[in-house]
Design an enzyme around this catalytic site. Structure first.
Site, mmCIF file in Angstrom:
data_model
loop_
_atom_site.group_PDB
_atom_site.id
_atom_site.type_symbol
_atom_site.label_atom_id
_atom_site.label_comp_id
_atom_site.label_asym_id
_atom_site.label_seq_id
_atom_site.Cartn_x
_atom_site.Cartn_y
_atom_site.Cartn_z
ATOM 1 N N SER A 26 0.605 -1.067 0.013
ATOM 2 C CA SER A 26 0.181 -0.233 -0.125
ATOM 3 C C SER A 26 0.584 1.167 -0.041
ATOM 4 O O SER A 26 2.075 1.608 0.029
ATOM 5 C CB SER A 26 -1.236 -0.150 1.650
ATOM 6 N N ASP A 27 0.482 2.044 -0.544
ATOM 7 C CA ASP A 27 0.804 3.711 -0.028
ATOM 8 C C ASP A 27 0.493 4.278 1.435
ATOM 9 O O ASP A 27 0.250 3.433 2.189
ATOM 10 C CB ASP A 27 0.094 5.183 -1.189
ATOM 11 N N TRP A 28 1.659 4.736 2.493
ATOM 12 C CA TRP A 28 1.908 4.977 3.215
ATOM 13 C C TRP A 28 0.172 5.646 3.775
ATOM 14 O O TRP A 28 -0.296 6.841 3.711
ATOM 15 C CB TRP A 28 2.956 6.465 3.469
ATOM 16 N N PHE A 29 -0.377 5.095 4.367
ATOM 17 C CA PHE A 29 -1.830 4.399 5.667
ATOM 18 C C PHE A 29 -2.788 4.859 4.281
ATOM 19 O O PHE A 29 -3.265 5.031 4.189
ATOM 20 C CB PHE A 29 -1.510 5.672 6.289
ATOM 21 N N GLY A 30 -2.380 4.287 2.860
ATOM 22 C CA GLY A 30 -3.775 4.249 2.070
ATOM 23 C C GLY A 30 -4.236 2.920 2.228
ATOM 24 O O GLY A 30 -4.016 1.869 3.282
#
Length: 804
Positions: free
Chosen positions: A303-307
């Protein structure tokens, strides 16, 4: 019988005890055996990262504004960021690479090491100093931004840049770099367009593939991003992108598909946005059905960061690794398995894919990172590649500059070059060569008084600037210094030529504005006119250098300049590279990989970018970095960039594929291997340097297809190639292959790629609007490629534009 049962039980107990004492080790036993030996809690930790530390924020890491959820609990705010805590064990461990973006958990008893990932589309982004020790630095090379590299149209060059980049990744102890970024330039106001390559998926896919191959040749991994249709930065964590199946397949997914097929990236990063409903990281149709089953991707998805919002849904979708990771996410996964809401076999599948990547990593192979990459050699690679991707937009007998010319150098950015964009695309570099420095080193004479005035002004204004709230939220640039009329007149009298640099910067977390960004400010226009008038009155020239990360308006002021060089954001050696081109040391050969419209309103997505918000603004959601609930509908469909301008006959300031040279080239001998298409078609064309200077030229192959069953763009780029450096009079024959994919369009009704029968026009051009040679071939009967899955269907009807 009872004795036999007891004996068997004793054997099983002894075997189990032995297994606990001697568990399988990663790399010595199979991945499946290692997974079978893991506890549920260990699996849940491995699929969730360790978190990472933001400078000044303690043992926490940035959130990009997602809501508090099962994955983002117990958070605190700092500078507009939501900062979830790391678990005590992770927070107590020293970072292997300070400033890196994150790590995975190690499981020592099974021989599973932690691996480190780092930001870096344009260079490794890590802390330049460690533990307060300033005696040793860990600077990295700032390479040119993605848009510049794509403007080279040179895959061999980009692969060489990737090799240098990969060496630094490896030598600094990083396992995976979070790039390249390859979203489409849907709109020129996109805040991260500088990271991305092009408005065209073929260019994006080919350039990304070259970068991936170069980086991964050094034994480290990449993460192509952001998958998919993640075009605005505004409300990026909550926006729902509504786009047709055809536009998705032909424009927004095609570049990723090419990169997967041609470079085998270790990982793919899912994006923040929703796509026709679900978050991309929670969407099995995108991550499993298309990426894995249709395209055959074998790597890991992170995932993207905290996605995303729901870690259990992400596990089910096949988003293997949640980054940067929170304890709440691991707990949610464990609880879901115990409650029967998540099949542990699904979790095992994700764990296996992570372990497969760990097996490839330098950390697993115990590579001893030197911490000392060859920065001098890499700086030269950066300089050379920057010069190759610059685009000469205008030249009325003004360039190249004669040796030793006296130059009046205007514009703040002439003295403070913008090497690259902000946010995660930024690089901590040892230095940046300004244009002033580059010109001075090359023997050009600069007016001392003007130079001193600029440098003093810039120093004083910078001292007044507030400190940056974070590496995302930088303060606005200082006002442009305005020399008075007497100074400009004096420079016109004493100098041979004027150079004015226009600078623009943008980055992660916000999109650009139309006024004073896409359009020049009133002050910039007035200053340009005053300099132009003063120098032209003396029979002297004005050169404008564009040190920008994204497209700007040029039509209203380009008549004031005699030469315009698009330098993009050229990396840390930018001043030297610009000078190489201005002086003629390097003959410009860059071509636009994105169109320059006459005005913003001409852009097909101008009316619906970045989208509209679905909730009223409040104090809470206005501060949130991820923004508010929003949606955007891609009403232009497949007509993005030149596909729109050419098909709808909208004039541009500078068309896709455009770029001038200091020499001229002749196009001849266009040959097709057959007049009828059967499986493949070879196209060859001869290029001859007919001018007086050595130079390179890009051959662009466009194809016009029959449009009886489906509407089609007037032409689409289907291949390109670049010559070697040709001396005056030298020729080179270039070959480009057209395959079935090049002919086909995506038919939503059939859910397959289809090539219509009829006549196809091959167009060889030096830009999308400057076609030099044409030839036709025929396709005897309809060509139907394999049927695909009916997925990612929009939930609402889209009224897409169509040519009349």
């Amino acid at each position: 019988m009872k004795l036999l049962y007891l004996a068997a039980s004793a054997v099983l107990l002894q075997t189990s005890a032995h297994a606990q004492e001697n568990p399988p080790q990663l790399g010595k036993q199979s991945v499946k055996q290692v997974v079978a030996a893991m506890t549920l809690e260990e699996k849940a930790r491995l699929v969730v990262g360790m978190g990472f530390r933001m400078p000044g924020a303690g043992a926490a890491r940035r959130s990009t504004g997602t809501r508090a959820s099962t994955g983002n609990d117990s958070s605190k705010s700092s500078g507009g960021f939501t900062l979830p805590p790391m678990d005590p064990e992770s927070s107590s461990l020293p970072e292997k690479v300070p400033g890196a973006a994150g790590r995975t958990h190690a499981i020592a008893r099974l021989g599973i090491p932690s691996i480190t990932v780092s930001d870096g589309p344009a260079g490794v982004r890590i802390d330049p100093f460690r533990n307060g020790d300033s005696s040793r630095s860990y600077y990295a090379t700032a390479f040119p931004v993605g848009t510049l590299l794509a403007s080279s149209w040179d895959t061999a060059l980009v692969e060489k840049v990737g090799g240098a980049f990969g060496s630094e990744i490896r030598d600094y102890g990083i396992d995976i770099i979070l790039g390249p970024a390859m979203n489409i330039h849907r709109n020129p106001l996109g805040g991260r367009n500088f990271e991305y390559y092009s408005e065209d998926p073929l260019i994006s896919g080919k350039i990304a593939s070259a970068m991936v191959r170069g980086i991964q040749s050094k034994g480290v991994g990449t993460s192509i991003k952001h998958f998919a249709a993640n075009n605005p930065e505004t409300n990026r964590n909550q926006i729902n992108t509504i786009v047709s199946e055809r536009a998705l397949r032909e424009i927004y997914l095609r570049g990723f598909e090419i990169a997967v097929e041609q470079s085998d990236p270790w990982t793919v990063m899912s994006s923040y946005n929703k796509l026709n409903g679900p978050y991309t990281s929670e969407n099995p149709d995108l991550i499993t059905t298309i990426l894995r089953k249709e395209w055959g991707f074998k790597g890991m998805v992170m995932s993207d960061w905290f996605g995303g919002k729901d870690p259990v849904a992400q596990m089910k979708a096949g988003n293997d690794l949640l980054m940067p990771g929170t304890p709440a996410q691991s707990k949610a996964i464990v609880d879901a398995v115990k409650a029967g809401k998540l099949d542990e076999h699904m979790l095992d599948r994700n764990v296996e894919r992570i372990l497969d990547i760990i097996l490839l990593s330098p950390s697993f192979k115990n590579y001893q990172a030197s911490g000392k990459p060859d920065l001098a050699d890499d700086a030269q690679v950066s300089r050379n590649s920057a010069a190759e991707g610059m685009v000469l937009l205008k030249n009325e007998n003004s360039l190249p500059l004669g040796a030793g010319k006296k130059i009046a150098l205007f514009g703040n950015t002439s003295y403070t070059l913008i090497a690259g964009g902000t946010g995660s695309g930024n690089v901590n570099k040892a230095y940046t060569i300004s244009l002033k420095d580059g010109l001075g080193k090359a023997g050009f004479v600069l007016d001392g008084a003007l130079t001193n005035n600029y440098e003093n002004y810039i120093s004083e204004e910078n001292a007044k600037k507030p400190k940056a709230r974070s590496f995302f939220m930088l303060p606005p640039p200082i006002p442009e210094m305005k020399p008075d009329a007497a100074t400009i007149a004096g420079e016109a009298e004493s100098s041979d030529i004027a150079i004015f640099t226009i600078g623009r910067n943008a980055g992660e977390g916000a999109d650009r504005k139309i006024e004073n960004d896409f359009n020049l400010s009133d002050e910039e226009r007035a200053m340009l006119k005053e300099i132009s008038d003063a120098f032209h009155a003396k029979g002297k020239k004005l050169i404008v250098v564009l040190n920008i990360g994204g497209v700007i308006e040029t039509d209203s002021w380009r008549g004031l300049a005699d030469g315009i060089l698009l330098a993009w954001q050229p990396g840390m050696e930018g001043g030297n590279a610009i000078t190489d081109v201005l002086s003629g040391t390097v003959n410009p050969s860059g071509k636009l990989a994105t169109s320059f419209p006459l005005k913003y309103e001409d852009v097909p997505s101008a009316k619906n970018f970045p989208g509209h918000e679905l909730e009223p603004r409040t104090a809470a959601n206005t501060r949130s970095f991820g923004g508010r609930a929003a949606e955007v509908t891609y009403e232009e469909g497949i007509y993005v960039g030149y596909r729109y301008f050419n098909t709808f006959h909208v004039k541009t300031a500078y068309p896709f594929g455009f770029g001038m040279s200091y020499t001229q080239f002749g196009y001849s001998d266009l040959v097709l291997s057959s007049g009828t298409f059967k499986n493949k078609l070879q196209v060859s064309v001869k290029l001859t340097n007919t001018g007086k200077m050595p130079g390179k030229e890009v051959v662009e192959l466009y194809l016009s297809a029959p449009a009886k069953q489906m509407d089609k763009p007037q032409e689409e780029l289907k291949g390109f190639a670049k010559t070697r450096l040709l001396e005056p009079g030298q020729s080179q024959t270039l070959q480009i292959t057209l395959d079935e994919n090049a002919l086909a369009s995506f038919d939503t009704r059939q859910t397959r790629w289809v090539a219509e029968p009829g006549t196809y026009h091959v167009k060889i051009g030096s830009s999308s609007e400057d076609i030099k040679l044409t030839k036709d071939f025929t396709l005897a009967k309809e060509l139907d490629l394999p049927k695909l899955n009916k997925v990612l269907v929009p939930e609402v009807e889209i009224k897409e534009m169509r040519p009349e």
